[in-house]
Design a protein around this motif. Structure first.
Motif, PDB file in Angstrom:
ATOM      1  N   LEU A 177      -1.135  -1.881   6.722  1.00 33.82           N
ATOM      2  CA  LEU A 177      -0.727  -3.159   5.994  1.00 33.82           C
ATOM      3  C   LEU A 177      -0.868  -4.590   6.366  1.00 33.82           C
ATOM      4  O   LEU A 177      -1.609  -5.352   5.820  1.00 33.82           O
ATOM      5  N   ALA A 178      -0.890  -5.012   7.862  1.00 32.64           N
ATOM      6  CA  ALA A 178      -1.411  -6.252   8.642  1.00 32.64           C
ATOM      7  C   ALA A 178      -3.101  -6.353   8.103  1.00 32.64           C
ATOM      8  O   ALA A 178      -3.210  -7.324   7.941  1.00 32.64           O
ATOM      9  N   LYS A 179      -3.595  -5.274   8.312  1.00 33.64           N
ATOM     10  CA  LYS A 179      -5.073  -5.236   8.265  1.00 33.64           C
ATOM     11  C   LYS A 179      -5.699  -5.773   6.980  1.00 33.64           C
ATOM     12  O   LYS A 179      -6.500  -6.465   6.642  1.00 33.64           O
ATOM     13  N   VAL A 180      -4.789  -5.313   6.002  1.00 33.21           N
ATOM     14  CA  VAL A 180      -5.087  -5.810   4.480  1.00 33.21           C
ATOM     15  C   VAL A 180      -4.406  -7.008   4.036  1.00 33.21           C
ATOM     16  O   VAL A 180      -4.212  -7.205   2.794  1.00 33.21           O
ATOM     17  N   ASN A 181      -3.531  -7.494   5.035  1.00 32.99           N
ATOM     18  CA  ASN A 181      -2.931  -8.771   4.773  1.00 32.99           C
ATOM     19  C   ASN A 181      -1.600  -8.708   3.617  1.00 32.99           C
ATOM     20  O   ASN A 181      -1.529  -9.595   2.774  1.00 32.99           O
ATOM     21  N   ASN A 182      -1.016  -7.690   3.815  1.00 29.42           N
ATOM     22  CA  ASN A 182       0.270  -7.144   2.727  1.00 29.42           C
ATOM     23  C   ASN A 182       1.416  -7.427   3.321  1.00 29.42           C
ATOM     24  O   ASN A 182       1.750  -6.981   4.407  1.00 29.42           O
ATOM     25  N   VAL A 183       2.316  -8.305   2.693  1.00 32.19           N
ATOM     26  CA  VAL A 183       3.511  -8.632   3.217  1.00 32.19           C
ATOM     27  C   VAL A 183       4.567  -7.706   3.584  1.00 32.19           C
ATOM     28  O   VAL A 183       5.433  -7.621   4.376  1.00 32.19           O
ATOM     29  N   LEU A 184       4.299  -6.508   2.811  1.00 30.85           N
ATOM     30  CA  LEU A 184       5.215  -5.480   3.175  1.00 30.85           C
ATOM     31  C   LEU A 184       4.930  -4.922   4.774  1.00 30.85           C
ATOM     32  O   LEU A 184       5.928  -4.038   5.053  1.00 30.85           O
ATOM     33  N   LEU A 185       4.131  -5.264   5.361  1.00 33.36           N
ATOM     34  CA  LEU A 185       4.114  -4.810   6.837  1.00 33.36           C
ATOM     35  C   LEU A 185       5.327  -5.289   7.790  1.00 33.36           C
ATOM     36  O   LEU A 185       5.812  -4.672   8.584  1.00 33.36           O
ATOM     37  N   TYR A 186       6.289  -6.305   7.041  1.00 31.09           N
ATOM     38  CA  TYR A 186       7.065  -6.779   7.769  1.00 31.09           C
ATOM     39  C   TYR A 186       8.395  -5.745   7.542  1.00 31.09           C
ATOM     40  O   TYR A 186       9.152  -5.320   8.657  1.00 31.09           O
ATOM     41  N   PRO A 187       8.637  -5.512   6.432  1.00 33.86           N
ATOM     42  CA  PRO A 187       9.895  -4.388   6.389  1.00 33.86           C
ATOM     43  C   PRO A 187       9.622  -3.167   6.953  1.00 33.86           C
ATOM     44  O   PRO A 187      10.368  -2.447   7.505  1.00 33.86           O
ATOM     45  N   THR A 188       8.344  -2.651   6.838  1.00 38.53           N
ATOM     46  CA  THR A 188       7.835  -1.510   7.353  1.00 38.53           C
ATOM     47  C   THR A 188       7.883  -1.433   9.076  1.00 38.53           C
ATOM     48  O   THR A 188       8.401  -0.439   9.571  1.00 38.53           O
ATOM     49  N   GLY A 189       7.518  -2.648   9.429  1.00 33.78           N
ATOM     50  CA  GLY A 189       7.423  -2.842  10.855  1.00 33.78           C
ATOM     51  C   GLY A 189       8.847  -2.922  11.288  1.00 33.78           C
ATOM     52  O   GLY A 189       9.178  -2.110  12.495  1.00 33.78           O
TER      53      GLY A 189
END
Length: 205
Positions: free
Chosen positions: A34-46
């Motif tokens: 998700l970070a690679k595609v610049n998607n904010v959902l990377l944070y809750p997932t992380g």
């Protein structure tokens, strides 16, 4: 013959991997993608991956890495808030680490290593205090450089990763070890990508 032995050992450890470890690794991989595609959902997932991972690390006595995960958690919450607040503003430019920043970086590495070692040695039942402390102190230094958008952050993070891979294997966290190998490879590409951006910015200036 040696290759067959290691392959058999790997298969056995994969079989013993808990569902909790699989879940933590899955969320961590999803965060990177998700970070690679610049998607904010990377944070809750992380954040989910961090919480699961911290529980697992505490269970096997990797206390310094658990503290490191606590830092990741705080930075993930901050990053999520900052992303929403500043998402339309230009990012900080990538740059090289200067002499003063190198001094701070080395202080974080070696002072952090010493302090963590003493804490682990005298206040926990850690069986790998030197190793665990080193992995965490080098990662802290790398994250400090990353926050300042310094190219060399990838070098420090991979120093941490290269020691973390056998440490996690030693603690029979085979999927965490594989995940760290994946992050090691990502960091290599990250270094060269950032270096290309830096050169491009310098040429434009």
């Amino acid at each position: 013959m040696q290759a067959d032995h290691w392959l058999h050992l790997f298969k056995e450890q994969v079989k013993q991997t808990s569902l909790l470890e699989w879940a933590s690794v899955s969320f961590s991989v999803a965060e990177v993608l998700l970070a690679k595609v610049n998607n904010v959902l990377l944070y809750p997932t992380g954040i989910i991956g961090i919480l699961l991972g911290t529980y697992i690390l505490l269970d096997v006595g990797l206390y310094a890495e658990s503290i490191l995960n606590g830092y990741y958690l705080v930075m993930s919450i901050y990053g999520w808030w900052y992303w929403i607040k500043k998402r339309n503003e230009p990012p900080v430019k990538i740059s090289m680490t200067n002499r003063r920043e190198w001094v701070i970086t080395l202080l974080i590495v070696f002072v952090g290593w010493g302090v963590l070692y003493i804490l682990l040695k005298h206040f926990t039942d850690s069986t790998v205090p030197v190793w665990d402390a080193w992995v965490s102190s080098t990662a802290w230094a790398g994250m400090w450089l990353l926050a300042r958008r310094k190219l060399e952050n990838w070098v420090l993070l991979n120093v941490s990763n290269i020691f973390a891979i056998p440490l996690l294997w030693h603690k029979q966290l085979v999927m965490f070890s594989v995940l760290t190998l994946f992050l090691f490879i990502v960091a290599i590409f990250g270094f060269f990508d950032w270096r290309a951006i830096l050169k491009k910015d310098k040429a434009a200036a």
